[in-house]
Design a protein around this motif. Structure first.
Motif, PDB file in Angstrom:
ATOM      1  N   SER A   1       0.825  -1.217   0.000  1.00  0.00           N
ATOM      2  CA  SER A   1       0.000   0.000   0.000  1.00  0.00           C
ATOM      3  C   SER A   1       0.857   1.264   0.000  1.00  0.00           C
ATOM      4  O   SER A   1       0.383   2.331  -0.377  1.00  0.00           O
TER       5      SER A   1
ATOM      6  N   LEU B   1       8.388   0.844   0.798  1.00  0.00           N
ATOM      7  CA  LEU B   1       9.247  -0.016  -0.033  1.00  0.00           C
ATOM      8  C   LEU B   1       8.440  -1.001  -0.877  1.00  0.00           C
ATOM      9  O   LEU B   1       8.736  -1.206  -2.057  1.00  0.00           O
TER      10      LEU B   1
ATOM     11  N   ARG C   1      -3.457  -3.925   4.352  1.00  0.00           N
ATOM     12  CA  ARG C   1      -4.804  -3.566   4.809  1.00  0.00           C
ATOM     13  C   ARG C   1      -5.361  -2.482   3.904  1.00  0.00           C
ATOM     14  O   ARG C   1      -6.525  -2.498   3.535  1.00  0.00           O
ATOM     15  N   GLY C   2      -4.516  -1.536   3.539  1.00  0.00           N
ATOM     16  CA  GLY C   2      -4.932  -0.463   2.633  1.00  0.00           C
ATOM     17  C   GLY C   2      -4.756  -0.885   1.188  1.00  0.00           C
ATOM     18  O   GLY C   2      -4.124  -1.907   0.901  1.00  0.00           O
TER      19      GLY C   2
ATOM     20  N   ASP D   1      -5.328  -8.218   6.890  1.00  0.00           N
ATOM     21  CA  ASP D   1      -4.615  -7.782   8.086  1.00  0.00           C
ATOM     22  C   ASP D   1      -3.709  -8.938   8.504  1.00  0.00           C
ATOM     23  O   ASP D   1      -4.186  -9.966   9.006  1.00  0.00           O
ATOM     24  N   LEU D   2      -2.421  -8.782   8.295  1.00  0.00           N
ATOM     25  CA  LEU D   2      -1.470  -9.870   8.556  1.00  0.00           C
ATOM     26  C   LEU D   2      -1.294 -10.151  10.055  1.00  0.00           C
ATOM     27  O   LEU D   2      -0.664 -11.140  10.419  1.00  0.00           O
TER      28      LEU D   2
ATOM     29  N   ASN E   1       7.634  -8.230   2.999  1.00  0.00           N
ATOM     30  CA  ASN E   1       8.117  -6.883   3.296  1.00  0.00           C
ATOM     31  C   ASN E   1       7.326  -6.201   4.416  1.00  0.00           C
ATOM     32  O   ASN E   1       7.870  -5.381   5.143  1.00  0.00           O
TER      33      ASN E   1
ATOM     34  N   TYR F   1      10.874  -4.833  17.913  1.00  0.00           N
ATOM     35  CA  TYR F   1      11.319  -4.779  16.510  1.00  0.00           C
ATOM     36  C   TYR F   1      12.631  -5.555  16.301  1.00  0.00           C
ATOM     37  O   TYR F   1      12.736  -6.373  15.388  1.00  0.00           O
TER      38      TYR F   1
ATOM     39  N   SER G   1      18.303  -0.836   4.794  1.00  0.00           N
ATOM     40  CA  SER G   1      18.881   0.310   5.514  1.00  0.00           C
ATOM     41  C   SER G   1      17.819   1.384   5.743  1.00  0.00           C
ATOM     42  O   SER G   1      16.635   1.052   5.763  1.00  0.00           O
TER      43      SER G   1
ATOM     44  N   THR H   1      10.173   6.738   4.727  1.00  0.00           N
ATOM     45  CA  THR H   1       8.820   6.165   4.680  1.00  0.00           C
ATOM     46  C   THR H   1       8.039   6.567   5.927  1.00  0.00           C
ATOM     47  O   THR H   1       8.589   7.154   6.863  1.00  0.00           O
TER      48      THR H   1
ATOM     49  N   GLN I   1       9.591   5.613   9.231  1.00  0.00           N
ATOM     50  CA  GLN I   1      10.568   6.546   9.806  1.00  0.00           C
ATOM     51  C   GLN I   1       9.850   7.713  10.489  1.00  0.00           C
ATOM     52  O   GLN I   1      10.315   8.225  11.502  1.00  0.00           O
TER      53      GLN I   1
HETATM   54  N1  LIG Z   1      11.947   2.546   6.669  1.00  0.00           N
HETATM   55  C1  LIG Z   1      13.126   2.167   7.097  1.00  0.00           C
HETATM   56  O1  LIG Z   1      14.014   3.005   7.336  1.00  0.00           O
HETATM   57  C2  LIG Z   1      13.437   0.709   7.246  1.00  0.00           C
HETATM   58  C3  LIG Z   1      14.719   0.351   7.708  1.00  0.00           C
HETATM   59  C4  LIG Z   1      15.046  -1.007   7.815  1.00  0.00           C
HETATM   60  C5  LIG Z   1      14.111  -1.967   7.487  1.00  0.00           C
HETATM   61  N2  LIG Z   1      12.870  -1.579   7.063  1.00  0.00           N
HETATM   62  C6  LIG Z   1      11.931  -2.642   6.707  1.00  0.00           C
HETATM   63  O2  LIG Z   1      11.480  -2.422   5.377  1.00  0.00           O
HETATM   64  C7  LIG Z   1      10.143  -2.942   5.226  1.00  0.00           C
HETATM   65  C8  LIG Z   1       9.229  -1.890   4.638  1.00  0.00           C
HETATM   66  O3  LIG Z   1       9.193  -0.796   5.513  1.00  0.00           O
HETATM   67  P1  LIG Z   1       8.588   0.630   5.103  1.00  0.00           P
HETATM   68  O4  LIG Z   1       9.481   1.635   5.701  1.00  0.00           O
HETATM   69  O5  LIG Z   1       8.274   0.644   3.651  1.00  0.00           O
HETATM   70  O6  LIG Z   1       7.254   0.619   5.975  1.00  0.00           O
HETATM   71  P2  LIG Z   1       5.873   1.417   5.805  1.00  0.00           P
HETATM   72  O7  LIG Z   1       6.036   2.575   4.896  1.00  0.00           O
HETATM   73  O8  LIG Z   1       5.381   1.630   7.188  1.00  0.00           O
HETATM   74  O9  LIG Z   1       4.956   0.326   5.061  1.00  0.00           O
HETATM   75  C9  LIG Z   1       4.653  -0.879   5.707  1.00  0.00           C
HETATM   76  C10 LIG Z   1       3.789  -1.744   4.818  1.00  0.00           C
HETATM   77  O10 LIG Z   1       3.415  -2.897   5.580  1.00  0.00           O
HETATM   78  C11 LIG Z   1       1.991  -3.016   5.572  1.00  0.00           C
HETATM   79  N3  LIG Z   1       1.473  -3.525   6.828  1.00  0.00           N
HETATM   80  C12 LIG Z   1       1.727  -3.083   8.085  1.00  0.00           C
HETATM   81  N4  LIG Z   1       0.956  -3.724   8.956  1.00  0.00           N
HETATM   82  C13 LIG Z   1       0.171  -4.584   8.255  1.00  0.00           C
HETATM   83  C14 LIG Z   1      -0.847  -5.493   8.596  1.00  0.00           C
HETATM   84  N5  LIG Z   1      -1.260  -5.653   9.860  1.00  0.00           N
HETATM   85  N6  LIG Z   1      -1.434  -6.220   7.611  1.00  0.00           N
HETATM   86  C15 LIG Z   1      -1.064  -6.045   6.330  1.00  0.00           C
HETATM   87  N7  LIG Z   1      -0.088  -5.202   5.933  1.00  0.00           N
HETATM   88  C16 LIG Z   1       0.504  -4.464   6.900  1.00  0.00           C
HETATM   89  C17 LIG Z   1       1.477  -1.576   5.375  1.00  0.00           C
HETATM   90  O11 LIG Z   1       0.179  -1.611   4.787  1.00  0.00           O
HETATM   91  P3  LIG Z   1      -1.169  -1.189   5.543  1.00  0.00           P
HETATM   92  O12 LIG Z   1      -0.805  -0.238   6.627  1.00  0.00           O
HETATM   93  O13 LIG Z   1      -1.991  -0.595   4.431  1.00  0.00           O
HETATM   94  O14 LIG Z   1      -1.734  -2.472   6.048  1.00  0.00           O
HETATM   95  C18 LIG Z   1       2.509  -1.032   4.384  1.00  0.00           C
HETATM   96  O15 LIG Z   1       2.142  -1.351   3.069  1.00  0.00           O
HETATM   97  C19 LIG Z   1       9.729  -3.423   6.620  1.00  0.00           C
HETATM   98  O16 LIG Z   1       9.961  -4.813   6.721  1.00  0.00           O
HETATM   99  C20 LIG Z   1      10.666  -2.668   7.553  1.00  0.00           C
HETATM  100  O17 LIG Z   1      10.855  -3.342   8.770  1.00  0.00           O
HETATM  101  C21 LIG Z   1      12.512  -0.283   6.942  1.00  0.00           C
END
Ligand SMILES: NC(=O)c1ccc[n+]([C@@H]2O[C@H](COP(=O)([O-])OP(=O)(O)OC[C@H]3O[C@@H](n4cnc5c(N)ncnc54)[C@H](OP(=O)(O)O)[C@@H]3O)[C@@H](O)[C@H]2O)c1
Length: 251
Positions: free
Chosen positions: A10, A13, A33-34, A54-55, A85, A152, A185, A189, A192
């Motif tokens: 949604s 990444l 979810r979205g 909803d995972l 992801n 986390y 890394s 998003t 953050q």
């Molecule tokens: N951002 C960083 O700096 C960073 C750094 C290291 C690792 N990561 C990892 O990179 C990956 C992507 O992160 P991001 O920063 O892109 O996160 P994000 O922008 O918060 O996006 C998270 C995604 O996961 C989905 N999600 C969350 N809870 C959910 C649920 N209950 N059911 C279904 N889907 C769900 C969200 O969709 P909905 O809310 O629509 O459900 C969204 O599409 C994650 O594994 C994160 O741990 C991120």
């Protein structure tokens, strides 16, 4: 046809990875979810099909993946990749002050859902000659303790050990399936944004993360996604069980 199933499309990444794979003629099945109207309306060589789920609800997750498996069994699938992801960073809070429901949802989304889905996935394609690829998105937090990130860091460390163990099993079974870790890394998003909004009493390093944003150190998800997508499009280059980090690309 080439298919990729990606959780968390949604935004962030997952949305960037989906778009880039679609540009490369891969048919994407996305989950969150979205919804993601941009991907659903996109006119790209690869199609997009969305499943709202909803995972954190494991029964719903299992039923949704059974539906996806039934759909894929009716298609001519020439390659099949799974990118796990979706994740949560919350609760950002010291142990002793956490909400149990939030903690449960965290462990379900970040660790239990990927384990349940991997189990379903490997079972569903046990008797085919498809070589599956599973990429699990991890974090540097798996390898260091950060005040307030006890959940986390633990779920990402668990995902790392799980991925390595499944890779070892597949290697010993000689299936040809590849399971690997991708560390993106720091990226710009919503996750953050949530980290920056934590109170210093919950997250001691909050100023460091505010500085990452102020100093433009957070990478764009399109840049990070390209590193993973380049790898996924070159399946032969993927090593089973490897830890593949963006930090090794942008030194
Ligand atoms: N951002 C960083 O700096 C960073 C750094 C290291 C690792 N990561 C990892 O990179 C990956 C992507 O992160 P991001 O920063 O892109 O996160 P994000 O922008 O918060 O996006 C998270 C995604 O996961 C989905 N999600 C969350 N809870 C959910 C649920 N209950 N059911 C279904 N889907 C769900 C969200 O969709 P909905 O809310 O629509 O459900 C969204 O599409 C994650 O594994 C994160 O741990 C991120």
């Amino acid at each position: 046809m080439k298919y990729a199933v990606i959780t968390g499309t949604s935004k962030g990444l997952g949305a960037s990875v989906a778009k880039q794979l679609m540009e490369a003629s891969v048919h994407v099945i996305g989950l969150a979810r979205g919804k993601n109207q941009e991907l659903e309306n996109a006119d790209l060589p690869g199609s997009y099909k969305h499943y709202q789920v909803d995972l954190s609800d494991i029964e719903q997750t299992e039923a949704t993946f059974q539906n996806i498996i039934s759909f894929l069994k009716g298609q001519l699938v020439e390659s099949l990749q799974l990118v796990q992801n979706a994740a949560l960073v919350s609760p950002i809070e010291q142990a002793g002050k956490q909400d149990i429901a939030q903690l449960t949802a965290h462990v379900h989304v970040n660790l239990l859902a990927p384990m349940v889905v991997t189990n379903l996935w490997l079972d569903a394609w046990r008797d085919t000659d498809l070589s599956l690829v599973i990429a699990n998105v991890t974090s540097g937090a798996a390898n260091r303790s950060v005040y307030g990130w006890n959940a986390y860091g633990s779920t990402k460390a668990g995902l790392d050990r799980y991925t390595n163990t499944v890779a070892l099993e597949q290697e010993m079974l000689g299936t040809g399936h590849k399971v690997f870790l991708f560390d993106p890394s720091i990226m710009d998003t919503d996750m953050q944004g949530e980290i920056r909004s934590a109170d210093p009493s919950q997250f001691v390093d909050v100023d460091q993360f505010k500085n990452y944003k102020a100093e433009n150190k957070l990478r764009d998800t399109d840049v990070v996604a390209k590193v993973l997508v380049d790898r996924l499009l070159n399946e032969a280059s993927i090593q089973n069980g490897e830890y593949y980090s963006v930090k090794n690309i942008f030194k």
